[in-house]
Design a protein around this motif. Structure first.
Motif, mmCIF file in Angstrom:
data_model
loop_
_atom_site.group_PDB
_atom_site.id
_atom_site.type_symbol
_atom_site.label_atom_id
_atom_site.label_comp_id
_atom_site.label_asym_id
_atom_site.label_seq_id
_atom_site.Cartn_x
_atom_site.Cartn_y
_atom_site.Cartn_z
ATOM 1 N N ALA A 87 42.006 43.252 44.924
ATOM 2 C CA ALA A 87 42.476 42.485 43.772
ATOM 3 C C ALA A 87 42.130 43.218 42.480
ATOM 4 C CB ALA A 87 41.828 41.104 43.768
ATOM 5 N N PRO A 88 43.007 43.155 41.457
ATOM 6 C CA PRO A 88 42.715 43.807 40.177
ATOM 7 C C PRO A 88 41.694 43.045 39.333
ATOM 8 C CG PRO A 88 44.818 42.667 40.068
ATOM 9 C CD PRO A 88 44.351 42.558 41.489
ATOM 10 N N PHE A 89 41.374 41.818 39.731
ATOM 11 C CA PHE A 89 40.376 41.007 39.031
ATOM 12 C C PHE A 89 39.847 39.986 40.015
ATOM 13 C CE2 PHE A 89 44.512 39.025 38.458
ATOM 14 C CZ PHE A 89 44.276 37.703 38.777
ATOM 15 N N GLY A 90 38.780 39.275 39.633
ATOM 16 C CA GLY A 90 38.227 38.272 40.516
ATOM 17 C C GLY A 90 37.109 37.498 39.847
ATOM 18 N N GLN A 91 36.684 36.425 40.483
ATOM 19 C CA GLN A 91 35.571 35.627 39.959
ATOM 20 C C GLN A 91 34.252 36.363 40.082
ATOM 21 O OE1 GLN A 91 35.129 31.814 41.832
ATOM 22 N NE2 GLN A 91 33.604 31.088 40.376
ATOM 23 N N SER A 92 34.164 37.262 41.080
ATOM 24 C CA SER A 92 32.916 37.968 41.352
ATOM 25 C C SER A 92 33.198 39.445 41.613
ATOM 26 C CB SER A 92 32.213 37.368 42.577
ATOM 27 O OG SER A 92 31.976 35.984 42.417
ATOM 28 N N VAL A 93 32.126 40.245 41.504
ATOM 29 C CA VAL A 93 32.162 41.636 41.932
ATOM 30 C C VAL A 93 31.279 41.753 43.165
ATOM 31 C CG1 VAL A 93 31.783 44.055 41.315
ATOM 32 C CG2 VAL A 93 32.396 42.399 39.531
ATOM 33 N N PHE A 94 31.816 42.397 44.202
ATOM 34 C CA PHE A 94 31.078 42.653 45.435
ATOM 35 C C PHE A 94 30.747 44.138 45.474
ATOM 36 C CE2 PHE A 94 31.399 44.077 49.942
ATOM 37 C CZ PHE A 94 30.241 43.470 50.415
ATOM 38 N N ALA A 95 29.485 44.456 45.781
ATOM 39 C CA ALA A 95 29.072 45.860 45.819
ATOM 40 C C ALA A 95 28.149 46.107 46.998
ATOM 41 C CB ALA A 95 28.357 46.239 44.523
ATOM 42 N N GLN B 261 30.664 50.661 48.198
ATOM 43 C CA GLN B 261 31.793 49.749 47.992
ATOM 44 C C GLN B 261 31.615 49.063 46.645
ATOM 45 O OE1 GLN B 261 33.682 47.099 50.782
ATOM 46 N NE2 GLN B 261 32.310 47.781 52.412
ATOM 47 N N LEU B 262 32.749 48.811 45.973
ATOM 48 C CA LEU B 262 32.685 48.151 44.676
ATOM 49 C C LEU B 262 34.068 47.564 44.405
ATOM 50 C CD1 LEU B 262 30.758 47.683 42.255
ATOM 51 C CD2 LEU B 262 31.603 49.827 41.287
ATOM 52 N N ARG B 263 34.158 46.236 44.388
ATOM 53 C CA ARG B 263 35.478 45.633 44.196
ATOM 54 C C ARG B 263 35.352 44.186 43.719
ATOM 55 N NH1 ARG B 263 34.844 45.179 49.918
ATOM 56 N NH2 ARG B 263 35.342 43.087 50.726
ATOM 57 N N TYR B 264 36.442 43.688 43.152
ATOM 58 C CA TYR B 264 36.522 42.283 42.767
ATOM 59 C C TYR B 264 36.887 41.436 43.976
ATOM 60 C CZ TYR B 264 36.647 43.890 37.920
ATOM 61 O OH TYR B 264 36.343 44.475 36.714
ATOM 62 N N ILE B 265 36.387 40.208 43.998
ATOM 63 C CA ILE B 265 36.766 39.238 45.020
ATOM 64 C C ILE B 265 37.087 37.910 44.346
ATOM 65 C CG2 ILE B 265 35.410 40.323 46.854
ATOM 66 C CD1 ILE B 265 33.319 38.102 46.479
ATOM 67 N N PRO C 249 40.141 29.666 51.728
ATOM 68 C CA PRO C 249 40.873 30.337 52.821
ATOM 69 C C PRO C 249 42.022 31.204 52.319
ATOM 70 C CG PRO C 249 40.404 28.058 53.403
ATOM 71 C CD PRO C 249 40.039 28.208 51.950
ATOM 72 N N LEU C 250 42.720 30.752 51.273
ATOM 73 C CA LEU C 250 43.792 31.563 50.692
ATOM 74 C C LEU C 250 43.244 32.858 50.116
ATOM 75 C CD1 LEU C 250 46.686 32.025 49.655
ATOM 76 C CD2 LEU C 250 46.086 30.637 47.641
ATOM 77 N N ALA C 251 42.134 32.768 49.385
ATOM 78 C CA ALA C 251 41.534 33.962 48.783
ATOM 79 C C ALA C 251 41.103 34.962 49.848
ATOM 80 C CB ALA C 251 40.350 33.554 47.908
ATOM 81 N N ARG C 252 40.557 34.471 50.951
ATOM 82 C CA ARG C 252 40.154 35.370 52.036
ATOM 83 C C ARG C 252 41.361 36.064 52.655
ATOM 84 N NH1 ARG C 252 35.127 33.696 55.793
ATOM 85 N NH2 ARG C 252 35.339 35.943 56.112
ATOM 86 N N ARG C 253 42.467 35.344 52.815
ATOM 87 C CA ARG C 253 43.671 35.968 53.373
ATOM 88 C C ARG C 253 44.221 37.034 52.427
ATOM 89 N NH1 ARG C 253 44.801 30.624 55.042
ATOM 90 N NH2 ARG C 253 46.225 30.313 53.285
ATOM 91 N N PRO D 127 40.188 36.280 43.147
ATOM 92 C CA PRO D 127 40.943 36.198 41.891
ATOM 93 C C PRO D 127 41.358 34.777 41.535
ATOM 94 C CG PRO D 127 42.276 37.196 43.627
ATOM 95 C CD PRO D 127 40.885 37.110 44.150
ATOM 96 N N VAL D 128 41.679 33.959 42.541
ATOM 97 C CA VAL D 128 42.071 32.580 42.254
ATOM 98 C C VAL D 128 40.907 31.822 41.632
ATOM 99 C CG1 VAL D 128 42.987 30.448 43.246
ATOM 100 C CG2 VAL D 128 43.692 32.654 44.183
ATOM 101 N N GLY D 129 39.699 32.104 42.119
ATOM 102 C CA GLY D 129 38.518 31.439 41.570
ATOM 103 C C GLY D 129 38.283 31.766 40.114
ATOM 104 N N LEU D 130 38.607 33.004 39.692
ATOM 105 C CA LEU D 130 38.422 33.369 38.293
ATOM 106 C C LEU D 130 39.339 32.551 37.394
ATOM 107 C CD1 LEU D 130 37.108 35.201 36.145
ATOM 108 C CD2 LEU D 130 39.016 36.792 36.500
ATOM 109 N N LEU D 131 40.568 32.354 37.806
ATOM 110 C CA LEU D 131 41.496 31.551 37.012
ATOM 111 C C LEU D 131 40.971 30.124 36.865
ATOM 112 C CD1 LEU D 131 44.871 32.797 38.563
ATOM 113 C CD2 LEU D 131 43.712 33.627 36.498
ATOM 114 N N GLY D 132 40.467 29.567 37.964
ATOM 115 C CA GLY D 132 39.889 28.225 37.896
ATOM 116 C C GLY D 132 38.662 28.168 37.010
#
Length: 237
Positions: free
Chosen positions: A222-230, A173-177, A211-215, A179-184
């Motif tokens: 997401a096409p971008f995010g504050q973190s990458v999960f792998a 698995q490899l994805r961004y998580i 909670p919004l990000a989890r939903r 996205p709202v946090g990255l903007l902040g």
């Protein structure tokens, strides 16, 4: 003894400050939980909040720290729990073990040679064991705080995937998580030069944005995010 990159006092303060971000911590703990198996090892356990959350899932867990003050805190926290082994560990390491999984949440960015670090993490696992990572995303989000706390880099999906493959691991698995946090992050840390710390803004973020990000995550990648999960696997079964 190898030196730890970054301001260790700031690292500990941030860990303690963000311990109030209970929804965020629960989110990251839940992401890793399905891959732990019965005997995982956590790399860079900090003050032990994630390990404590996983104790209802695993038979035994090994928690590790390179910083001696945080290691002492882990020893004290888990002194009465025979299921928890506490020990010092630096990455890369030449040690070998047969753990079911290795989890490193916001740790790999502190390792100068990340491919060597990942290769040595694989050596701590049995064949087919899981490597579970969360790392900060996007080099363009690198801030003064990142550098002070000892981050050598921020990742993209592509760069983390290349590091995992270069270490001989099979990416699952490899994805961004988040996205709202990255903007902040761009606004608070990159533009305004602020550092994360406990207070009304962190609590508001934890109660509303997380909670919004989890939903949103449940409805697609997401096409971008504050973190990458792998999640990756060692060769074998």
């Amino acid at each position: 003894m190898p030196e730890i990159a970054g301001d260790t006092h700031l690292q500990s303060r941030v860990l303690e400050d963000l311990s109030d971000a209970v929804n965020y911590q629960r989110w990251l703990a839940d992401l890793a939980r399905p891959y732990l198996g019965e005997n995982p090892i956590e790399l860079g356990s900090g003050i032990g909040d994630y390990a404590a959350a996983w104790l209802s899932t695993v038979s035994r867990i090994t928690v590790t720290e390179a910083d001696q003050s945080r290691l002492k805190g882990l020893v004290e926290r888990f002194a009465d729990d025979s299921r928890v082994d506490v020990r010092t560990l630096f990455l890369p390491t030449e040690e070998r073990a047969e753990h079911s999984a290795a989890v490193a949440l916001n740790v790999l960015e502190h390792v100068e040679d990340d491919v060597a670090g990942l290769r040595s993490i694989g050596g701590l696992l049995r064949p087919g064991g899981a490597v579970v990572l969360i790392v900060p995303a996007f080099p363009s989000a690198m801030s003064r705080f990142d550098r002070t706390i000892g981050h050598y880099r921020r990742y993209t999906v592509a760069s983390l995937g290349a590091a995992l493959t270069g270490a001989g691991l099979r990416v699952e698995q490899l994805r961004y998580i988040n996205p709202v946090g990255l903007l902040g992050w761009y606004v608070a840390c990159r533009t305004l030069g602020l550092a994360p710390h406990n207070g009304p803004l962190v609590r508001l973020y934890d109660r509303t944005v997380v909670p919004l990000a989890r939903r949103l995550e449940r409805h697609g990648r997401a096409p971008f995010g504050q973190s990458v999960f792998a999640v990756a696997r060692t060769p074998g079964e």
